[in-house]
Design an enzyme around this catalytic site. Structure first.
Site, PDB file in Angstrom:
ATOM      1  N   SER A  45      61.091   9.078   6.994  1.00  0.00           N
ATOM      2  CA  SER A  45      61.415   9.931   8.143  1.00  0.00           C
ATOM      3  C   SER A  45      62.534   9.353   8.994  1.00  0.00           C
ATOM      4  O   SER A  45      62.589   8.142   9.237  1.00  0.00           O
ATOM      5  CB  SER A  45      60.182  10.120   9.029  1.00  0.00           C
ATOM      6  OG  SER A  45      59.143  10.795   8.361  1.00  0.00           O
ATOM      7  N   ASP A  46      63.416  10.240   9.468  1.00  0.00           N
ATOM      8  CA  ASP A  46      64.429   9.859  10.448  1.00  0.00           C
ATOM      9  C   ASP A  46      63.802   9.808  11.835  1.00  0.00           C
ATOM     10  O   ASP A  46      62.698  10.319  12.066  1.00  0.00           O
ATOM     11  CB  ASP A  46      65.555  10.896  10.491  1.00  0.00           C
ATOM     12  CG  ASP A  46      66.354  10.960   9.208  1.00  0.00           C
ATOM     13  OD1 ASP A  46      66.218  10.053   8.366  1.00  0.00           O
ATOM     14  OD2 ASP A  46      67.116  11.933   9.048  1.00  0.00           O
ATOM     15  N   ASP A  48      64.652  11.608  15.096  1.00  0.00           N
ATOM     16  CA  ASP A  48      65.460  12.767  15.507  1.00  0.00           C
ATOM     17  C   ASP A  48      65.557  12.827  17.022  1.00  0.00           C
ATOM     18  O   ASP A  48      64.536  12.898  17.721  1.00  0.00           O
ATOM     19  CB  ASP A  48      64.825  14.054  14.987  1.00  0.00           C
ATOM     20  CG  ASP A  48      64.783  14.110  13.468  1.00  0.00           C
ATOM     21  OD1 ASP A  48      65.868  14.135  12.864  1.00  0.00           O
ATOM     22  OD2 ASP A  48      63.675  14.120  12.900  1.00  0.00           O
ATOM     23  N   GLU A  86      69.071  10.434  13.478  1.00  0.00           N
ATOM     24  CA  GLU A  86      69.818  11.695  13.478  1.00  0.00           C
ATOM     25  C   GLU A  86      69.915  12.120  14.931  1.00  0.00           C
ATOM     26  O   GLU A  86      68.921  12.498  15.559  1.00  0.00           O
ATOM     27  CB  GLU A  86      69.141  12.771  12.639  1.00  0.00           C
ATOM     28  CG  GLU A  86      69.983  14.032  12.551  1.00  0.00           C
ATOM     29  CD  GLU A  86      69.517  15.007  11.478  1.00  0.00           C
ATOM     30  OE1 GLU A  86      69.802  16.207  11.617  1.00  0.00           O
ATOM     31  OE2 GLU A  86      68.878  14.559  10.514  1.00  0.00           O
ATOM     32  N   ASP A 177      78.488  21.329  -3.454  1.00  0.00           N
ATOM     33  CA  ASP A 177      77.857  21.533  -2.147  1.00  0.00           C
ATOM     34  C   ASP A 177      76.592  20.697  -1.972  1.00  0.00           C
ATOM     35  O   ASP A 177      76.155  20.478  -0.834  1.00  0.00           O
ATOM     36  CB  ASP A 177      77.499  23.010  -1.941  1.00  0.00           C
ATOM     37  CG  ASP A 177      78.712  23.914  -2.000  1.00  0.00           C
ATOM     38  OD1 ASP A 177      79.812  23.443  -1.651  1.00  0.00           O
ATOM     39  OD2 ASP A 177      78.558  25.086  -2.402  1.00  0.00           O
TER      40      ASP A 177
END
Length: 264
Positions: A45-46, A48, A86, A177
């Site tokens: 997990s970041d 945030d 992030e 992409d």
């Protein structure tokens, strides 16, 4: 305010100090959201953070802030003490009162590390994902500085929330992409698909499990691998190229588009 998970308090405190140092009186609020306050931190997990400022960022401040954040973030699984950050910065005048498409002042993430180290910095830009982020913030976030998110941000209309889902998936069409970002994009699609069908927002692993049940057999194991890599906090799958990545992405996009069309 929701209590911070003990293991991220030192990192979050150091990041707050960096933000205050660079933004000064321009800083209005800092909100923690995502796994840290909703669903629990996973190994991959970041952290945030949504950072709200009063006035747009001068370019020298944007560059200095992004550069200094590098020392307070690390790629998932590469550090015993640091998680990936992030950080999204918004100027309140750009999103309050709410209008679509919204605009962000800055975003920092580990995927930008090489560019930042090379002196390449993203400018302020339209960010469709802000409609989703603000919806998440109003439902589950912790104000580290400033008022609660539900007080600071206006509610995003359902029509704009759905538009943001469509605009977000529109960027993933061909292999270039998603090359190198397969895991993150597969998990993002699972979350968007869940939101398109239910109107709710859930964690990556919950959305991936939900999506896997609805994917054709050729794609199901791929989504499960993406979720397992996220939950384990390890390296990305080295053999994505031999898997049905394009098939899975286009299947998810088609289901999302159909779900949103039915919701109109």
């Amino acid at each position: 305010m929701t209590a911070l998970p003990q293991q991220i308090i030192p990192q979050v405190s150091s990041v707050q100090a960096v933000l205050k140092s660079h933004l000064g009186r321009n800083l209005r609020a800092i909100h923690l959201f995502g796994s840290a306050v909703d669903g629990g931190l996973k190994p991959g997990s970041d952290i945030d953070l949504m950072v709200s400022i009063t006035d747009p960022l001068p370019e020298p401040v944007r560059r200095a802030l992004m550069t200094d954040l590098l020392a307070h973030s690390a790629w998932p699984g590469s550090s015993d003490t640091l998680r990936a950050l992030e950080v999204t910065v918004v100027a309140l005048g750009e999103i309050v009162p709410w209008r679509y498409p919204p605009r962000r002042e800055m975003q920092f993430g580990e995927w930008l590390r090489e560019d930042i180290e090379a002196g390449r910095f993203e400018p302020a830009m339209v960010d469709y994902d802000l409609a989703i982020l603000i919806t998440k913030l109003r439902r589950h976030s912790s104000a580290l500085l400033g008022p609660a998110a539900a007080e600071l941000f206006e509610e995003v209309p359902r029509s704009d929330f759905r538009r943001s889902l469509l605009d977000t998936i529109a960027q993933w069409n061909e292999e270039p992409d998603w090359l190198g970002e397969e895991r993150n994009i597969l998990l993002a699609l699972a979350r968007i698909w869940f939101s398109a069908c239910t109107g709710d927002i859930v964690s990556k692993d919950v959305a991936a499990a939900w999506a896997a049940q609805r994917l054709p057999p050729t794609c199901r194991s791929l989504m499960e691998r993406a979720a397992a890599a996220y939950l384990g906090g390890g390296e990305d799958e080295p053999a994505w190229g031999r898997m049905p990545v394009a098939e899975t992405i286009h299947f998810c996009k088609g289901e999302i588009e159909r779900a949103l069309k039915r919701a109109q």
